[in-house]
Write a protein that holds these residues in place. Structure first.
Motif, PDB file in Angstrom:
ATOM      1  N   LEU A  76      40.249  35.997  30.465  1.00  0.00           N
ATOM      2  CA  LEU A  76      41.307  36.014  31.472  1.00  0.00           C
ATOM      3  C   LEU A  76      40.737  35.884  32.878  1.00  0.00           C
ATOM      4  O   LEU A  76      41.319  35.212  33.738  1.00  0.00           O
ATOM      5  N   ALA A  77      39.615  36.520  33.142  1.00  0.00           N
ATOM      6  CA  ALA A  77      39.039  36.510  34.484  1.00  0.00           C
ATOM      7  C   ALA A  77      38.229  35.256  34.771  1.00  0.00           C
ATOM      8  O   ALA A  77      38.234  34.750  35.892  1.00  0.00           O
ATOM      9  N   PHE A  78      37.531  34.713  33.757  1.00  0.00           N
ATOM     10  CA  PHE A  78      36.597  33.616  33.990  1.00  0.00           C
ATOM     11  C   PHE A  78      37.228  32.238  33.776  1.00  0.00           C
ATOM     12  O   PHE A  78      36.835  31.276  34.445  1.00  0.00           O
ATOM     13  N   PHE A  79      38.168  32.127  32.857  1.00  0.00           N
ATOM     14  CA  PHE A  79      38.636  30.795  32.451  1.00  0.00           C
ATOM     15  C   PHE A  79      40.115  30.542  32.718  1.00  0.00           C
ATOM     16  O   PHE A  79      40.545  29.388  32.697  1.00  0.00           O
ATOM     17  N   VAL A  80      40.901  31.589  32.951  1.00  0.00           N
ATOM     18  CA  VAL A  80      42.336  31.402  33.201  1.00  0.00           C
ATOM     19  C   VAL A  80      42.555  31.263  34.697  1.00  0.00           C
ATOM     20  O   VAL A  80      42.056  32.081  35.482  1.00  0.00           O
ATOM     21  N   PRO A  81      43.290  30.244  35.141  1.00  0.00           N
ATOM     22  CA  PRO A  81      43.555  30.088  36.585  1.00  0.00           C
ATOM     23  C   PRO A  81      44.339  31.266  37.151  1.00  0.00           C
ATOM     24  O   PRO A  81      45.050  31.977  36.420  1.00  0.00           O
ATOM     25  N   ASP A  82      44.188  31.475  38.448  1.00  0.00           N
ATOM     26  CA  ASP A  82      44.844  32.613  39.094  1.00  0.00           C
ATOM     27  C   ASP A  82      46.361  32.543  38.968  1.00  0.00           C
ATOM     28  O   ASP A  82      47.021  33.573  38.793  1.00  0.00           O
ATOM     29  N   ARG A  83      46.921  31.357  39.059  1.00  0.00           N
ATOM     30  CA  ARG A  83      48.389  31.226  38.982  1.00  0.00           C
ATOM     31  C   ARG A  83      48.905  31.662  37.624  1.00  0.00           C
ATOM     32  O   ARG A  83      49.888  32.404  37.523  1.00  0.00           O
ATOM     33  N   ILE A  84      48.243  31.213  36.557  1.00  0.00           N
ATOM     34  CA  ILE A  84      48.672  31.596  35.209  1.00  0.00           C
ATOM     35  C   ILE A  84      48.438  33.084  34.978  1.00  0.00           C
ATOM     36  O   ILE A  84      49.254  33.766  34.341  1.00  0.00           O
ATOM     37  N   ARG A  85      47.339  33.619  35.495  1.00  0.00           N
ATOM     38  CA  ARG A  85      47.066  35.042  35.319  1.00  0.00           C
ATOM     39  C   ARG A  85      48.096  35.895  36.041  1.00  0.00           C
ATOM     40  O   ARG A  85      48.496  36.954  35.550  1.00  0.00           O
ATOM     41  N   ARG A  86      48.553  35.459  37.202  1.00  0.00           N
ATOM     42  CA  ARG A  86      49.590  36.218  37.912  1.00  0.00           C
ATOM     43  C   ARG A  86      50.902  36.195  37.153  1.00  0.00           C
ATOM     44  O   ARG A  86      51.610  37.205  37.081  1.00  0.00           O
TER      45      ARG A  86
END
Length: 316
Positions: A76-86
């Motif tokens: 989640l922290a290394f490979f998922v973009p910030d927009r999708i994580r939010r």
């Protein structure tokens, strides 16, 4: 104190002539610090017997929660973009308003509650004792992995945005070196705080499960149609003691006081551990700066009083 898991039982106290002068349940006294139940079993010994099941299960389940959530938070922290994580974080935040106890009750009832086979009136458990323990551990662990993984993922993402991480990238450090040498040292103290919070949450959930008669290892249910006994815990876990003695509070209010006190002490202890680590995180930078200033002053004083400095002034 060692009593080999044998709980002391005193159903009646007799005088010198063998005449009973009192009977169980006994209130807290010097002989019974936490009193006894209706059958005369020493509640203090039951608390000591159930401490290992309560504390070890809380420590183990909390540790499994942290490990599984940490593994989930890495991608989640290394490979998922910030927009999708939010977006994912906003979706999972809605589950904060759903009590975990209610979900645990629905999932654990068929696992822990003793069943009845009607043709022969046979009482049985669907799973064995060891299977019930592992299933309860698994369910209580899985319940929080999405929420806790998202929380740890956000902590990782905030660490990755620090200036020293960007400096390490510019210098050519690989992702593994950044993760092992820079991220982990900053993440571990925060994980300890999260672990303490999970321990407190588990203690509260165990208290709620005890109220619903869902005891650690299984609930022994008496299906006698005439005079059924109340559900009984197969282990002396503190939540099971609260559930066993809840119906007797009106008869003897002090009978459930011992397990409740121990739950309060355990919760307070884990909160102190978490606050101590949080205070350490907030003050460690100031301590380092203060130590550097003190060492710098000492070095300056030692240099000014050195023989070399004295000869230099003398030669001048």
């Amino acid at each position: 104190m060692s009593f080999d898991s044998k709980i002391r039982q005193v159903q009646a106290i007799y005088d010198e002539n063998g005449i009973p002068i009192s009977s169980a349940p006994y209130k807290p006294s010097l002989m019974f610090p936490f009193g006894t139940d209706a059958l005369g079993y020493d509640i203090g010994m039951k608390i000591l017997e159930g401490a290992k099941f309560t504390l070890l299960s809380v420590l183990g389940i909390s540790f499994l929660r942290i490990i599984c959530s940490f593994v989930l938070s890495i991608p989640l922290a290394f490979f998922v973009p910030d927009r999708i994580r939010r977006i994912l974080d906003q979706f999972l935040s809605s589950f904060y308003f759903i009590p975990l106890t209610i979900i645990a009750v629905f999932l654990l009832t068929p696992v822990l509650w003793e069943q009845l086979r009607m043709p022969g009136w046979e009482e049985y458990f669907i799973y064995s004792f060891n299977q019930r323990i592992w299933l309860e551990v698994l369910i209580l662990t899985i319940l929080v992995i999405p929420l806790l993984g998202s929380t740890i993922g956000n902590i990782l993402a905030s660490i990755l945005k620090e200036d020293f991480i960007e400096s390490a990238r510019i210098l050519g450090s690989s992702k593994w070196r950044i993760f092992s040498k820079h991220v982990i040292p900053h993440l571990l103290p925060k994980l300890v705080i999260v672990w303490c919070q999970q321990c407190v949450q588990l203690l509260i959930i165990f208290m709620h499960l005890g109220y619903f008669k869902l005891f650690f290892g299984g609930t022994d249910v008496d299906y006698n149609p005439d005079v059924p006994d109340p559900p009984v815990s197969l282990s002396n876990k503190w939540s099971g003691l609260i559930g066993d003695y809840y119906n007797l509070i009106t008869v003897n209010p002090s009978i459930a006081l011992g397990p409740i006190i121990m739950f309060g002490i355990a919760i307070y202890a884990f909160q102190l551990i978490g606050e101590g680590f949080q205070h350490h995180l907030q003050t460690r930078h100031h301590k380092k700066v203060k130590d550097n200033r003190v060492s710098g002053k000492q070095k300056f004083v030692s240099e000014s009083r050195s023989p070399f400095n004295f000869l230099h002034k003398r030669g001048a």
